[in-house]
Write a protein that holds these residues in place. Structure first.
Motif, PDB file in Angstrom:
ATOM      1  N   ALA A 119       0.823  -1.207   0.000  1.00  0.00           N
ATOM      2  CA  ALA A 119       0.000   0.000   0.000  1.00  0.00           C
ATOM      3  C   ALA A 119       0.860   1.261   0.000  1.00  0.00           C
ATOM      4  O   ALA A 119       0.523   2.257  -0.649  1.00  0.00           O
ATOM      5  CB  ALA A 119      -0.929  -0.009   1.206  1.00  0.00           C
ATOM      6  N   GLU A 120       1.986   1.210   0.715  1.00  0.00           N
ATOM      7  CA  GLU A 120       2.849   2.387   0.808  1.00  0.00           C
ATOM      8  C   GLU A 120       3.755   2.546  -0.408  1.00  0.00           C
ATOM      9  O   GLU A 120       3.996   3.664  -0.869  1.00  0.00           O
ATOM     10  CB  GLU A 120       3.700   2.296   2.073  1.00  0.00           C
ATOM     11  CG  GLU A 120       2.889   2.372   3.363  1.00  0.00           C
ATOM     12  CD  GLU A 120       3.737   2.140   4.600  1.00  0.00           C
ATOM     13  OE1 GLU A 120       4.921   1.740   4.434  1.00  0.00           O
ATOM     14  OE2 GLU A 120       3.234   2.364   5.717  1.00  0.00           O
ATOM     15  N   ALA A 121       4.262   1.419  -0.929  1.00  0.00           N
ATOM     16  CA  ALA A 121       5.267   1.485  -1.997  1.00  0.00           C
ATOM     17  C   ALA A 121       4.666   1.558  -3.390  1.00  0.00           C
ATOM     18  O   ALA A 121       5.360   1.941  -4.339  1.00  0.00           O
ATOM     19  CB  ALA A 121       6.195   0.274  -1.905  1.00  0.00           C
ATOM     20  N   ALA A 122       3.404   1.210  -3.538  1.00  0.00           N
ATOM     21  CA  ALA A 122       2.789   1.194  -4.870  1.00  0.00           C
ATOM     22  C   ALA A 122       2.833   2.570  -5.527  1.00  0.00           C
ATOM     23  O   ALA A 122       2.860   2.681  -6.761  1.00  0.00           O
ATOM     24  CB  ALA A 122       1.349   0.700  -4.782  1.00  0.00           C
ATOM     25  N   ALA A 123       2.860   3.627  -4.730  1.00  0.00           N
ATOM     26  CA  ALA A 123       2.896   4.980  -5.286  1.00  0.00           C
ATOM     27  C   ALA A 123       4.144   5.239  -6.114  1.00  0.00           C
ATOM     28  O   ALA A 123       4.163   6.159  -6.946  1.00  0.00           O
ATOM     29  CB  ALA A 123       2.797   6.009  -4.156  1.00  0.00           C
ATOM     30  N   ALA A 124       5.192   4.427  -5.910  1.00  0.00           N
ATOM     31  CA  ALA A 124       6.448   4.630  -6.650  1.00  0.00           C
ATOM     32  C   ALA A 124       6.408   4.007  -8.040  1.00  0.00           C
ATOM     33  O   ALA A 124       7.317   4.235  -8.839  1.00  0.00           O
ATOM     34  CB  ALA A 124       7.611   4.029  -5.865  1.00  0.00           C
ATOM     35  N   LEU A 125       5.369   3.229  -8.345  1.00  0.00           N
ATOM     36  CA  LEU A 125       5.318   2.501  -9.606  1.00  0.00           C
ATOM     37  C   LEU A 125       4.772   3.358 -10.745  1.00  0.00           C
ATOM     38  O   LEU A 125       4.244   4.455 -10.540  1.00  0.00           O
ATOM     39  CB  LEU A 125       4.440   1.256  -9.444  1.00  0.00           C
ATOM     40  CG  LEU A 125       4.857   0.255  -8.368  1.00  0.00           C
ATOM     41  CD1 LEU A 125       3.879  -0.915  -8.328  1.00  0.00           C
ATOM     42  CD2 LEU A 125       6.287  -0.238  -8.597  1.00  0.00           C
ATOM     43  N   HIS A 126       4.898   2.825 -11.955  1.00  0.00           N
ATOM     44  CA  HIS A 126       4.323   3.449 -13.142  1.00  0.00           C
ATOM     45  C   HIS A 126       2.801   3.516 -12.975  1.00  0.00           C
ATOM     46  O   HIS A 126       2.198   2.624 -12.373  1.00  0.00           O
ATOM     47  CB  HIS A 126       4.696   2.608 -14.369  1.00  0.00           C
ATOM     48  CG  HIS A 126       4.312   3.212 -15.676  1.00  0.00           C
ATOM     49  ND1 HIS A 126       3.033   3.155 -16.187  1.00  0.00           N
ATOM     50  CD2 HIS A 126       5.044   3.883 -16.608  1.00  0.00           C
ATOM     51  CE1 HIS A 126       2.995   3.751 -17.362  1.00  0.00           C
ATOM     52  NE2 HIS A 126       4.201   4.209 -17.632  1.00  0.00           N
ATOM     53  N   PRO A 127       2.139   4.551 -13.488  1.00  0.00           N
ATOM     54  CA  PRO A 127       0.679   4.656 -13.333  1.00  0.00           C
ATOM     55  C   PRO A 127      -0.087   3.413 -13.786  1.00  0.00           C
ATOM     56  O   PRO A 127      -1.056   3.003 -13.135  1.00  0.00           O
ATOM     57  CB  PRO A 127       0.327   5.876 -14.198  1.00  0.00           C
ATOM     58  CG  PRO A 127       1.566   6.714 -14.162  1.00  0.00           C
ATOM     59  CD  PRO A 127       2.709   5.748 -14.136  1.00  0.00           C
ATOM     60  N   ARG A 128       0.335   2.793 -14.880  1.00  0.00           N
ATOM     61  CA  ARG A 128      -0.368   1.580 -15.341  1.00  0.00           C
ATOM     62  C   ARG A 128      -0.174   0.435 -14.351  1.00  0.00           C
ATOM     63  O   ARG A 128      -1.075  -0.370 -14.136  1.00  0.00           O
ATOM     64  CB  ARG A 128       0.139   1.166 -16.728  1.00  0.00           C
ATOM     65  CG  ARG A 128      -0.309   2.092 -17.850  1.00  0.00           C
ATOM     66  CD  ARG A 128       0.274   1.674 -19.184  1.00  0.00           C
ATOM     67  NE  ARG A 128      -0.153   0.332 -19.577  1.00  0.00           N
ATOM     68  CZ  ARG A 128       0.324  -0.310 -20.643  1.00  0.00           C
ATOM     69  NH1 ARG A 128       1.280   0.267 -21.388  1.00  0.00           N
ATOM     70  NH2 ARG A 128      -0.118  -1.506 -20.954  1.00  0.00           N
ATOM     71  N   GLU A 129       1.011   0.355 -13.752  1.00  0.00           N
ATOM     72  CA  GLU A 129       1.259  -0.695 -12.760  1.00  0.00           C
ATOM     73  C   GLU A 129       0.418  -0.474 -11.511  1.00  0.00           C
ATOM     74  O   GLU A 129      -0.111  -1.431 -10.926  1.00  0.00           O
ATOM     75  CB  GLU A 129       2.752  -0.735 -12.425  1.00  0.00           C
ATOM     76  CG  GLU A 129       3.610  -1.158 -13.608  1.00  0.00           C
ATOM     77  CD  GLU A 129       5.070  -0.777 -13.480  1.00  0.00           C
ATOM     78  OE1 GLU A 129       5.873  -1.234 -14.308  1.00  0.00           O
ATOM     79  OE2 GLU A 129       5.413   0.005 -12.562  1.00  0.00           O
ATOM     80  N   ARG A 130       0.287   0.779 -11.108  1.00  0.00           N
ATOM     81  CA  ARG A 130      -0.568   1.079  -9.958  1.00  0.00           C
ATOM     82  C   ARG A 130      -2.009   0.684 -10.243  1.00  0.00           C
ATOM     83  O   ARG A 130      -2.703   0.133  -9.380  1.00  0.00           O
ATOM     84  CB  ARG A 130      -0.480   2.568  -9.608  1.00  0.00           C
ATOM     85  CG  ARG A 130       0.900   3.010  -9.137  1.00  0.00           C
ATOM     86  CD  ARG A 130       0.826   4.309  -8.362  1.00  0.00           C
ATOM     87  NE  ARG A 130       0.269   5.417  -9.133  1.00  0.00           N
ATOM     88  CZ  ARG A 130       0.998   6.257  -9.859  1.00  0.00           C
ATOM     89  NH1 ARG A 130       2.316   6.105  -9.933  1.00  0.00           N
ATOM     90  NH2 ARG A 130       0.426   7.242 -10.518  1.00  0.00           N
TER      91      ARG A 130
END
Length: 230
Positions: A119-130
């Protein structure tokens, strides 16, 4: 590709006989014995595999770092100067993964993260990955995040930029099949349950060359004849 369990080899390499002075100092800086074991197993395995490929003594392999492609600093891909062999290593938990090729290569292995970390680290991913992660049931997100992150780390280690490139820039995908990244071949690596691993290789490879061969192999036990006394 070589996948090793630290627990199966730690006792055999605890003397650090083939490691360089810099590597032994780095190993000694770890507070926990399990971290020191993981480092020794990984770097001993790397030196012994490179020694076979280069026909030299493991302790004599001259490891260095290439220049960073972003800033020019000495923290790019690890390398052996003057040889065509490219390599990468990663370790997590009880696992060590090594990759060797005739083209730039990166590898990464991670343990599945907790739901909180996702939940915390997902913000670092590419928008499509999120978006992909958000569409999955909560129970499936740790494995999907680990797939995505290892693909991303493998790619960034292969390019030599590491996390100097923002992880949100390049889309590698979190679903069952890795996304296509121009100039790179990215694939998942089979590892024990609870882990994810991936490898990235720059393509096309140099003309007339294929991947460096070799099935997974354990860390060879120290050779008393060739072992250097430290």
């Amino acid at each position: 590709m070589h996948v090793l369990r630290v627990s199966e080899h730690a006792a055999d390499v605890r003397d650090g006989a083939v490691l360089s002075e810099e590597e032994r100092a780095r190993c000694a800086s770890f507070v926990r014995e399990e971290d020191r074991d993981r480092y020794r197993v990984a770097h001993t395995a790397l030196r012994r595999e490179l020694a076979v490929l280069l026909d030299t003594d493991p302790a004599a392999v001259p490891l260095t770092r290439e220049a960073c492609p972003l800033c020019g600093g000495p923290h790019g891909r690890p390398a052996v100067p003057g040889t065509p062999v490219h390599f990468s290593l990663s370790h997590a938990g009880d696992l060590v993964v090594l990759a060797f090729d005739d083209a730039p290569v990166g590898v990464d292995v991670e343990e599945y993260p907790t739901a909180t970390v996702v939940a915390e680290a997902a913000a670092a991913l590419h928008p499509r990955e999120r978006a992909e992660l958000g569409s999955l049931p909560a129970a499936d997100r740790p494995a999907a995040f680990a797939r995505c992150w290892t693909r991303k780390e493998a790619y960034l280690k292969g390019t030599g930029t590491g996390l100097g490139e923002d992880p949100s820039v390049t889309y590698v995908g979190s679903l069952a099949v890795p996304a296509e990244v121009p100039g790179w071949s990215i694939g998942d690596v089979e590892v024990p349950e609870g882990h994810a691993a991936a490898v990235a290789v720059r393509v096309p490879r140099p003309a007339g060359r294929a991947a460096v061969p070799g099935p997974p192999s354990p860390v060879p036990r120290p050779d008393p004849v060739r072992r250097r006394q430290e």
